[in-house]
Design a protein around this motif. Structure first.
Motif, PDB file in Angstrom:
ATOM      1  N   ASN A 108       0.795  -1.218   0.000  1.00  0.00           N
ATOM      2  CA  ASN A 108       0.000   0.000   0.000  1.00  0.00           C
ATOM      3  C   ASN A 108       0.831   1.273   0.000  1.00  0.00           C
ATOM      4  OD1 ASN A 108      -2.382  -1.469   0.050  1.00  0.00           O
ATOM      5  ND2 ASN A 108      -2.444  -1.553   2.286  1.00  0.00           N
ATOM      6  N   SER A 109       2.099   1.167   0.385  1.00  0.00           N
ATOM      7  CA  SER A 109       2.922   2.369   0.502  1.00  0.00           C
ATOM      8  C   SER A 109       3.615   2.738  -0.813  1.00  0.00           C
ATOM      9  CB  SER A 109       3.987   2.181   1.588  1.00  0.00           C
ATOM     10  OG  SER A 109       4.873   1.119   1.235  1.00  0.00           O
ATOM     11  N   LYS A 110       3.471   1.937  -1.842  1.00  0.00           N
ATOM     12  CA  LYS A 110       4.161   2.185  -3.101  1.00  0.00           C
ATOM     13  C   LYS A 110       3.435   3.258  -3.918  1.00  0.00           C
ATOM     14  CE  LYS A 110       7.402  -0.972  -2.640  1.00  0.00           C
ATOM     15  NZ  LYS A 110       7.459  -2.146  -3.506  1.00  0.00           N
ATOM     16  N   ALA A 111       4.175   4.292  -4.281  1.00  0.00           N
ATOM     17  CA  ALA A 111       3.617   5.323  -5.152  1.00  0.00           C
ATOM     18  C   ALA A 111       3.469   4.765  -6.567  1.00  0.00           C
ATOM     19  CB  ALA A 111       4.527   6.547  -5.158  1.00  0.00           C
ATOM     20  N   ASP A 112       2.379   5.075  -7.212  1.00  0.00           N
ATOM     21  CA  ASP A 112       2.118   4.559  -8.561  1.00  0.00           C
ATOM     22  C   ASP A 112       2.827   5.451  -9.585  1.00  0.00           C
ATOM     23  OD1 ASP A 112       1.194   3.377 -10.847  1.00  0.00           O
ATOM     24  OD2 ASP A 112      -0.918   3.382 -10.269  1.00  0.00           O
ATOM     25  N   TYR A 113       4.166   5.329  -9.615  1.00  0.00           N
ATOM     26  CA  TYR A 113       4.901   6.222 -10.504  1.00  0.00           C
ATOM     27  C   TYR A 113       4.773   5.860 -11.989  1.00  0.00           C
ATOM     28  CZ  TYR A 113       8.908   2.931 -10.599  1.00  0.00           C
ATOM     29  OH  TYR A 113       9.724   1.835 -10.761  1.00  0.00           O
ATOM     30  N   PRO A 114       4.465   4.609 -12.369  1.00  0.00           N
ATOM     31  CA  PRO A 114       4.173   4.388 -13.793  1.00  0.00           C
ATOM     32  C   PRO A 114       2.967   5.210 -14.261  1.00  0.00           C
ATOM     33  CG  PRO A 114       4.651   2.300 -12.715  1.00  0.00           C
ATOM     34  CD  PRO A 114       4.525   3.322 -11.638  1.00  0.00           C
ATOM     35  N   TYR A 115       1.925   5.244 -13.448  1.00  0.00           N
ATOM     36  CA  TYR A 115       0.733   6.033 -13.777  1.00  0.00           C
ATOM     37  C   TYR A 115       1.104   7.512 -13.885  1.00  0.00           C
ATOM     38  CZ  TYR A 115      -4.206   7.565 -13.441  1.00  0.00           C
ATOM     39  OH  TYR A 115      -5.436   8.131 -13.672  1.00  0.00           O
ATOM     40  N   TYR A 116       1.831   8.005 -12.890  1.00  0.00           N
ATOM     41  CA  TYR A 116       2.200   9.427 -12.848  1.00  0.00           C
ATOM     42  C   TYR A 116       3.112   9.809 -14.015  1.00  0.00           C
ATOM     43  CZ  TYR A 116       4.524  13.693 -11.245  1.00  0.00           C
ATOM     44  OH  TYR A 116       5.063  14.955 -11.161  1.00  0.00           O
ATOM     45  N   ALA A 147       2.490  20.376 -17.765  1.00  0.00           N
ATOM     46  CA  ALA A 147       2.309  18.921 -17.879  1.00  0.00           C
ATOM     47  C   ALA A 147       2.358  18.261 -16.505  1.00  0.00           C
ATOM     48  CB  ALA A 147       3.369  18.332 -18.803  1.00  0.00           C
ATOM     49  N   VAL A 148       3.294  18.688 -15.658  1.00  0.00           N
ATOM     50  CA  VAL A 148       3.390  18.108 -14.313  1.00  0.00           C
ATOM     51  C   VAL A 148       2.162  18.477 -13.486  1.00  0.00           C
ATOM     52  CG1 VAL A 148       4.709  18.123 -12.167  1.00  0.00           C
ATOM     53  CG2 VAL A 148       5.908  18.027 -14.347  1.00  0.00           C
ATOM     54  N   TYR A 149       1.754  19.737 -13.542  1.00  0.00           N
ATOM     55  CA  TYR A 149       0.533  20.144 -12.818  1.00  0.00           C
ATOM     56  C   TYR A 149      -0.667  19.312 -13.269  1.00  0.00           C
ATOM     57  CZ  TYR A 149      -3.827  22.570 -11.987  1.00  0.00           C
ATOM     58  OH  TYR A 149      -5.133  22.836 -11.648  1.00  0.00           O
ATOM     59  N   SER A 150      -0.822  19.145 -14.569  1.00  0.00           N
ATOM     60  CA  SER A 150      -1.943  18.379 -15.104  1.00  0.00           C
ATOM     61  C   SER A 150      -1.938  16.954 -14.575  1.00  0.00           C
ATOM     62  CB  SER A 150      -1.898  18.377 -16.636  1.00  0.00           C
ATOM     63  OG  SER A 150      -1.934  19.685 -17.158  1.00  0.00           O
ATOM     64  N   ALA A 151      -0.743  16.344 -14.525  1.00  0.00           N
ATOM     65  CA  ALA A 151      -0.624  14.973 -14.033  1.00  0.00           C
ATOM     66  C   ALA A 151      -0.992  14.877 -12.559  1.00  0.00           C
ATOM     67  CB  ALA A 151       0.795  14.458 -14.267  1.00  0.00           C
ATOM     68  N   LEU A 152      -0.608  15.865 -11.764  1.00  0.00           N
ATOM     69  CA  LEU A 152      -0.964  15.871 -10.343  1.00  0.00           C
ATOM     70  C   LEU A 152      -2.482  15.903 -10.169  1.00  0.00           C
ATOM     71  CD1 LEU A 152       1.678  18.458  -9.038  1.00  0.00           C
ATOM     72  CD2 LEU A 152       1.705  15.985  -8.628  1.00  0.00           C
ATOM     73  N   PRO A 166       3.317  11.737  -2.352  1.00  0.00           N
ATOM     74  CA  PRO A 166       4.728  11.430  -2.614  1.00  0.00           C
ATOM     75  C   PRO A 166       5.308  12.207  -3.783  1.00  0.00           C
ATOM     76  CG  PRO A 166       3.328   9.565  -3.189  1.00  0.00           C
ATOM     77  CD  PRO A 166       2.477  10.514  -2.422  1.00  0.00           C
ATOM     78  N   PHE A 167       4.494  12.545  -4.751  1.00  0.00           N
ATOM     79  CA  PHE A 167       4.988  13.294  -5.909  1.00  0.00           C
ATOM     80  C   PHE A 167       5.145  14.780  -5.573  1.00  0.00           C
ATOM     81  CE2 PHE A 167       2.693   9.563  -7.436  1.00  0.00           C
ATOM     82  CZ  PHE A 167       3.744   8.913  -8.077  1.00  0.00           C
ATOM     83  N   GLU A 169       5.995  15.763  -2.584  1.00  0.00           N
ATOM     84  CA  GLU A 169       7.218  15.756  -1.771  1.00  0.00           C
ATOM     85  C   GLU A 169       8.458  15.681  -2.643  1.00  0.00           C
ATOM     86  OE1 GLU A 169       6.494  12.439   0.769  1.00  0.00           O
ATOM     87  OE2 GLU A 169       5.305  13.603   2.217  1.00  0.00           O
ATOM     88  N   ASP A 170       8.388  14.892  -3.704  1.00  0.00           N
ATOM     89  CA  ASP A 170       9.524  14.791  -4.621  1.00  0.00           C
ATOM     90  C   ASP A 170       9.759  16.122  -5.332  1.00  0.00           C
ATOM     91  OD1 ASP A 170      11.532  13.098  -6.062  1.00  0.00           O
ATOM     92  OD2 ASP A 170      10.302  13.648  -7.781  1.00  0.00           O
ATOM     93  N   LEU A 171       8.698  16.793  -5.746  1.00  0.00           N
ATOM     94  CA  LEU A 171       8.840  18.098  -6.387  1.00  0.00           C
ATOM     95  C   LEU A 171       9.407  19.127  -5.411  1.00  0.00           C
ATOM     96  CD1 LEU A 171       5.478  18.234  -8.382  1.00  0.00           C
ATOM     97  CD2 LEU A 171       7.770  18.027  -9.363  1.00  0.00           C
ATOM     98  N   GLN A 172       8.991  19.049  -4.158  1.00  0.00           N
ATOM     99  CA  GLN A 172       9.514  19.969  -3.151  1.00  0.00           C
ATOM    100  C   GLN A 172      11.001  19.739  -2.922  1.00  0.00           C
ATOM    101  OE1 GLN A 172       6.789  18.976  -0.040  1.00  0.00           O
ATOM    102  NE2 GLN A 172       5.212  20.415  -0.724  1.00  0.00           N
ATOM    103  N   ARG A 173      11.434  18.475  -2.927  1.00  0.00           N
ATOM    104  CA  ARG A 173      12.868  18.191  -2.793  1.00  0.00           C
ATOM    105  C   ARG A 173      13.633  18.712  -4.009  1.00  0.00           C
ATOM    106  NH1 ARG A 173      10.847  13.323  -0.446  1.00  0.00           N
ATOM    107  NH2 ARG A 173      10.828  12.301  -2.479  1.00  0.00           N
ATOM    108  N   THR A 174      13.072  18.505  -5.197  1.00  0.00           N
ATOM    109  CA  THR A 174      13.719  18.990  -6.415  1.00  0.00           C
ATOM    110  C   THR A 174      13.861  20.502  -6.388  1.00  0.00           C
ATOM    111  OG1 THR A 174      12.850  17.147  -7.719  1.00  0.00           O
ATOM    112  CG2 THR A 174      13.534  19.111  -8.934  1.00  0.00           C
ATOM    113  N   TYR A 175      12.777  21.181  -6.008  1.00  0.00           N
ATOM    114  CA  TYR A 175      12.854  22.643  -5.924  1.00  0.00           C
ATOM    115  C   TYR A 175      13.835  23.077  -4.839  1.00  0.00           C
ATOM    116  CZ  TYR A 175      11.916  27.379  -4.565  1.00  0.00           C
ATOM    117  OH  TYR A 175      12.091  28.694  -4.222  1.00  0.00           O
TER     118      TYR A 175
END
Length: 293
Positions: A108-116, A147-152, A166-167, A169-175
């Motif tokens: 349950n803790s796995k982010a669905d990054y293929p979908y994203y 494109a990233v906003y649309s995906a979110l 999780p996505f 949080e990843d964007l916040q780390r990138t920024y």
């Protein structure tokens, strides 16, 4: 082929010993659309995720930003040595490894990054393949940030708010990393000049704005922007300032200062003060009145 393709490439070619799956999707305007997935024979673990995101994305993006205009949609697996993603009119590609074709998403803790990941690439059929921006340094705010906003928003619509965390949080780390290591001094978004602004700060600010004024309002601004500038065959092409004007038009008065600070200044994300709606302000005033001096 187009006689005058300009900035819109007419088609792309990827060649491999692919297996394929296909389906027909009915778009919101009632048109049937052939949707295909081409993949390496052994990389079929997450085909259901990709099939789901293509169908979800075609519905959500078409309803919110404008009809999907191309005669087909094809998702193709690209090899591990690149490119990470490919976007042509009606054709999108996603890399073999970090694209998530065989990712193990059990638990349950796995982010669905293929979908994203696929949602981001699919959004490029609107932000890039319909609307080609100008050649300014800040233009990736349009092709990458939107494109990233649309995906979110797509992920939130079909999988709930928690699936987006999780996505974000990843964007916040990138920024955060880009902000800390931008020794030239961070630019405002209207003059964004580096990936952490295009691909992280811009979508985060749009997502935060949607939290305050509603995703419908932000999406309506993006729809207006697309309708004004799509399929241009000659200059001028859209710039970030044109996007900003559409956002201003659809932002209510209580959030105008927030929008201005977010886009016209280089204020870090952590220092931006959220807007207070008139409704919330009225509630606070009433609470203070009830409590007395």
């Amino acid at each position: 082929m187009q006689n005058n393709p300009g900035t819109y490439a007419p088609f792309g070619i990827l060649s491999a010993r692919y297996k394929s799956s296909s389906a027909t999707v009915t778009l919101p305007d009632g048109r049937p659309l052939d949707v295909s997935i081409f993949y390496h024979a052994t990389n079929d673990l997450n085909l259901a995720h990709f099939d789901s995101v293509l169908q979800d994305g075609l519905q959500y993006y078409s309803r919110n930003f404008g009809p999907y205009p191309f005669p087909r949609l094809t998702l193709m697996e690209t090899p591990v040595y690149g490119p990470f993603s490919v976007a042509m009119q009606g054709e999108i590609g996603l890399i073999e490894n970090i694209g998530g074709w065989n990712a193990d998403l059990r638990g349950n803790s796995k982010a669905d990054y293929p979908y994203y990941n696929a949602a981001v690439v699919l959004a490029g059929q609107w932000w890039g393949q319909q609307l080609a921006p100008n050649n300014a340094k800040s233009s990736p705010v349009i092709t990458k940030g939107l494109a990233v906003y649309s995906a979110l928003q797509l992920l939130r619509q079909y999988h709930g708010k928690d699936a987006v965390t999780p996505f974000l949080e990843d964007l916040q780390r990138t920024y955060g990393w880009g902000h800390r290591t931008d020794f030239d001094g961070e630019h405002d978004l209207l003059h964004a000049n580096k990936p952490h602004l295009w691909e992280a700060k811009a979508p985060l600010l749009l997502y935060n704005l949607a939290e305050h004024i509603g995703a419908d309002s932000v999406n309506a601004a993006l729809r207006d922007f697309l309708q004004q500038w799509k399929f241009r065959s000659d200059s001028p092409y859209a710039g970030v300032a044109d996007l900003y004007k559409c956002l201003q038009k659809h932002t209510p008065g209580y959030a105008k200062d927030y929008l201005k600070n977010a886009w016209e200044t280089s204020t870090p994300l952590s220092e931006l003060k959220p807007p207070v709606s008139s409704l919330n302000l009225t509630k606070k005033q009433a609470l203070c009145r009830d409590r007395g001096p």
